[in-house]
Design a protein around this motif. Structure first.
Motif, PDB file in Angstrom:
ATOM      1  N   PHE A 105       0.852  -1.187   0.000  1.00  0.00           N
ATOM      2  CA  PHE A 105       0.000   0.000   0.000  1.00  0.00           C
ATOM      3  C   PHE A 105       0.889   1.238   0.000  1.00  0.00           C
ATOM      4  CE2 PHE A 105       0.580  -1.056   4.524  1.00  0.00           C
ATOM      5  CZ  PHE A 105       1.017   0.151   5.056  1.00  0.00           C
ATOM      6  N   THR A 106       0.289   2.358  -0.365  1.00  0.00           N
ATOM      7  CA  THR A 106       0.963   3.645  -0.303  1.00  0.00           C
ATOM      8  C   THR A 106       0.212   4.522   0.700  1.00  0.00           C
ATOM      9  OG1 THR A 106      -0.339   4.537  -2.138  1.00  0.00           O
ATOM     10  CG2 THR A 106       1.763   3.499  -2.687  1.00  0.00           C
ATOM     11  N   ALA A 107       0.846   5.597   1.116  1.00  0.00           N
ATOM     12  CA  ALA A 107       0.193   6.512   2.049  1.00  0.00           C
ATOM     13  C   ALA A 107       0.749   7.913   1.854  1.00  0.00           C
ATOM     14  CB  ALA A 107       0.403   6.054   3.492  1.00  0.00           C
ATOM     15  N   ARG A 108      -0.136   8.882   1.959  1.00  0.00           N
ATOM     16  CA  ARG A 108       0.254  10.289   1.822  1.00  0.00           C
ATOM     17  C   ARG A 108      -0.595  11.114   2.772  1.00  0.00           C
ATOM     18  NH1 ARG A 108       2.938  11.124  -3.328  1.00  0.00           N
ATOM     19  NH2 ARG A 108       2.816  13.333  -2.845  1.00  0.00           N
ATOM     20  N   LEU A 109      -0.166  12.351   2.997  1.00  0.00           N
ATOM     21  CA  LEU A 109      -0.936  13.266   3.824  1.00  0.00           C
ATOM     22  C   LEU A 109      -2.154  13.775   3.062  1.00  0.00           C
ATOM     23  CD1 LEU A 109       1.913  15.405   5.445  1.00  0.00           C
ATOM     24  CD2 LEU A 109       0.639  13.517   6.477  1.00  0.00           C
TER      25      LEU A 109
ATOM     26  N   GLY B 130       7.349  19.947   4.417  1.00  0.00           N
ATOM     27  CA  GLY B 130       6.398  19.570   5.455  1.00  0.00           C
ATOM     28  C   GLY B 130       5.572  18.342   5.135  1.00  0.00           C
ATOM     29  N   GLN B 131       5.731  17.767   3.935  1.00  0.00           N
ATOM     30  CA  GLN B 131       4.955  16.599   3.538  1.00  0.00           C
ATOM     31  C   GLN B 131       5.799  15.323   3.605  1.00  0.00           C
ATOM     32  OE1 GLN B 131       3.481  17.596  -0.408  1.00  0.00           O
ATOM     33  NE2 GLN B 131       1.652  18.541   0.441  1.00  0.00           N
ATOM     34  N   SER B 132       5.111  14.183   3.619  1.00  0.00           N
ATOM     35  CA  SER B 132       5.785  12.887   3.629  1.00  0.00           C
ATOM     36  C   SER B 132       4.913  11.864   2.927  1.00  0.00           C
ATOM     37  CB  SER B 132       6.080  12.430   5.063  1.00  0.00           C
ATOM     38  OG  SER B 132       4.884  12.318   5.809  1.00  0.00           O
ATOM     39  N   LYS B 133       5.522  10.748   2.535  1.00  0.00           N
ATOM     40  CA  LYS B 133       4.775   9.672   1.890  1.00  0.00           C
ATOM     41  C   LYS B 133       5.426   8.333   2.235  1.00  0.00           C
ATOM     42  CE  LYS B 133       7.239   9.708  -2.559  1.00  0.00           C
ATOM     43  NZ  LYS B 133       7.102   9.819  -4.025  1.00  0.00           N
ATOM     44  N   TRP B 134       4.655   7.261   2.065  1.00  0.00           N
ATOM     45  CA  TRP B 134       5.099   5.902   2.360  1.00  0.00           C
ATOM     46  C   TRP B 134       4.841   4.998   1.165  1.00  0.00           C
ATOM     47  CZ3 TRP B 134       6.764   3.810   7.201  1.00  0.00           C
ATOM     48  CH2 TRP B 134       6.705   4.693   8.297  1.00  0.00           C
ATOM     49  N   ASN B 135       5.617   3.919   1.086  1.00  0.00           N
ATOM     50  CA  ASN B 135       5.342   2.823   0.167  1.00  0.00           C
ATOM     51  C   ASN B 135       5.762   1.548   0.873  1.00  0.00           C
ATOM     52  OD1 ASN B 135       5.027   1.094  -2.113  1.00  0.00           O
ATOM     53  ND2 ASN B 135       5.317   2.879  -3.433  1.00  0.00           N
ATOM     54  N   VAL B 136       4.793   0.690   1.168  1.00  0.00           N
ATOM     55  CA  VAL B 136       5.033  -0.532   1.929  1.00  0.00           C
ATOM     56  C   VAL B 136       4.763  -1.743   1.047  1.00  0.00           C
ATOM     57  CG1 VAL B 136       4.384  -1.875   3.971  1.00  0.00           C
ATOM     58  CG2 VAL B 136       4.442   0.620   4.093  1.00  0.00           C
ATOM     59  N   THR B 137       5.700  -2.680   1.014  1.00  0.00           N
ATOM     60  CA  THR B 137       5.576  -3.894   0.218  1.00  0.00           C
ATOM     61  C   THR B 137       5.192  -5.052   1.121  1.00  0.00           C
ATOM     62  OG1 THR B 137       7.318  -3.126  -1.272  1.00  0.00           O
ATOM     63  CG2 THR B 137       6.754  -5.452  -1.374  1.00  0.00           C
ATOM     64  N   THR B 138       4.135  -5.768   0.745  1.00  0.00           N
ATOM     65  CA  THR B 138       3.682  -6.917   1.528  1.00  0.00           C
ATOM     66  C   THR B 138       3.415  -8.103   0.606  1.00  0.00           C
ATOM     67  OG1 THR B 138       1.328  -6.336   1.363  1.00  0.00           O
ATOM     68  CG2 THR B 138       2.561  -5.397   3.205  1.00  0.00           C
ATOM     69  N   LEU B 139       3.360  -9.284   1.191  1.00  0.00           N
ATOM     70  CA  LEU B 139       2.935 -10.479   0.455  1.00  0.00           C
ATOM     71  C   LEU B 139       2.603 -11.573   1.465  1.00  0.00           C
ATOM     72  CD1 LEU B 139       2.561 -11.241  -2.556  1.00  0.00           C
ATOM     73  CD2 LEU B 139       4.610 -12.643  -2.340  1.00  0.00           C
TER      74      LEU B 139
ATOM     75  N   TRP C  53       9.933  15.549   3.477  1.00  0.00           N
ATOM     76  CA  TRP C  53      10.509  16.855   3.171  1.00  0.00           C
ATOM     77  C   TRP C  53      10.356  17.718   4.416  1.00  0.00           C
ATOM     78  CZ3 TRP C  53      10.911  19.467  -2.088  1.00  0.00           C
ATOM     79  CH2 TRP C  53      11.261  18.528  -3.068  1.00  0.00           C
ATOM     80  N   PHE C  54      11.466  18.252   4.890  1.00  0.00           N
ATOM     81  CA  PHE C  54      11.426  19.038   6.112  1.00  0.00           C
ATOM     82  C   PHE C  54      10.680  20.350   5.893  1.00  0.00           C
ATOM     83  CE2 PHE C  54      15.283  16.406   6.361  1.00  0.00           C
ATOM     84  CZ  PHE C  54      14.951  15.665   7.499  1.00  0.00           C
ATOM     85  N   ALA C  55       9.983  20.780   6.948  1.00  0.00           N
ATOM     86  CA  ALA C  55       9.180  22.003   6.858  1.00  0.00           C
ATOM     87  C   ALA C  55      10.062  23.212   6.564  1.00  0.00           C
ATOM     88  CB  ALA C  55       8.413  22.210   8.159  1.00  0.00           C
TER      89      ALA C  55
END
Length: 326
Positions: free
Chosen positions: A125-129, A164-173, A189-191
């Motif tokens: 899954f991915t995740a963002r603000l 000030g924003q961030s994001k994720w990318n998680v690999t699963t199986l 990214w730092f504020a």
């Protein structure tokens, strides 16, 4: 000589879409399980807080983690609490607890080049603000499209994160409903006005993860990697896996090999106007040998299920099928 095949996956939503794979659920699903029925897309203007509330549902923080903690003498293997071996649901919960505005988008159901025999596997899954939702007129939409086209034609640099924003990318199986984390990457990214020094970020990383296998300054960018073999031994300069075992990041690509163990990787990017200050940090963790074993076991289990299904169909046909008319 044993020859090991390498497994790799790229969990980038745009790449999957271009290849015709199933898209992740629309942003705002927020479901850790991915099993809820689809909901109507929200509409109307809304603040970022309102968008997050719509998408996240009930999130309990701190996250309840049932996966056993790492052993006391084991190397540090998490990115902001997300580590290989966690369940899909645990990782999604930890990610959402990292920020009140963080929205999980998923599950991604394609990426690994394995035969699934029609089974749906949550492969990450991915995740963002969350961002404010603004209803736009057709004129505004056309103007934005024209601006984007002009930027592309001029080869303008476009970033998908702002200060000030961030994001994720998680690999699963794993087998359906039993998926576990193989790797996780996060970019921050730092504020604006609160950028730490490159040196202080590197010091914080080394304080958390220990002595690195590689620590380089590449044209102002700090690149640090911690490589362990499958037995948990740190790779030093004399070890061949030191440069052979790659990590992962927020882009979501992972490489898996039985010859590599835990790999933690960090990139510290400087600001353009002051190279001593950090613009952003990208950190990722993957356990290659465990991931390789998991992918292999899932392939074998799916094949066995398919063979049993076919054998049952043959057995039923021998009892119930109509005789041919000759």
């Amino acid at each position: 000589m044993k020859l090991h095949r390498y497994l790799s996956v790229v969990l980038v939503a745009l790449a999957l879409t271009a290849c015709g794979s199933k898209k992740p659920d629309a942003a705002g699903s927020g479901s850790a399980s991915g099993g809820d029925p689809p909901r109507a897309a929200p509409s109307g203007n809304a603040s970022a807080e309102e968008v997050a509330e719509e998408a996240r549902g009930d999130v309990d923080c701190p996250a309840d983690i049932q996966t056993p903690a790492r052993e006391a003498n084991a190397p540090v293997d998490d990115v902001v609490g997300v580590r290989p071996g966690m369940t899909y649901e645990e990782a999604a919960n930890v990610v959402m607890c990292s920020n009140d505005l963080m929205i999980v988008t998923g599950p991604i159901t394609a990426g690994f080049n394995i035969q699934t025999y029609g089974q749906t596997l949550r492969q990450g899954f991915t995740a963002r603000l969350a961002e404010p939702r603004v209803e736009k007129t057709s004129k505004q939409i056309m103007e934005e499209m024209q601006d984007d086209m002009m930027a592309r034609s001029g080869n303008a640099v476009r970033y998908d994160l702002q200060p000030g924003q961030s994001k994720w990318n998680v690999t699963t199986l794993g087998m359906p409903g039993q998926e576990k984390v193989i790797g996780a990457g996060r970019e921050e990214w730092f504020a604006e006005g609160k950028n730490p020094t490159i040196a202080s970020v590197a010091d914080a990383l080394i304080k958390k993860y220990g002595t690195p296998s590689i620590d380089q300054d590449n044209a102002g960018q700090r690149f640090i990697r911690w490589v362990y073999d499958p037995f948990g031994r740190l790779a030093t300069e004399t070890s061949p896996i030191r440069t052979q075992c790659a990590g992962t990041g927020a882009s979501g690509g992972v490489s898996l090999s039985p010859d590599c163990g835990l790999v933690v990787e960090a990139h510290v990017i400087p600001m353009q106007d002051n190279p001593a200050l950090a613009r952003s940090l990208e950190t990722g963790v993957v356990h290659q040998a465990s991931g390789y074993e998991l992918v292999t076991s899932v392939e074998q289990a799916l094949e066995q299920m398919e063979q049993q299904k076919r054998a049952k169909a043959v057995e039923d046909a021998s009892k119930n099928a109509d005789a041919p008319t000759l």
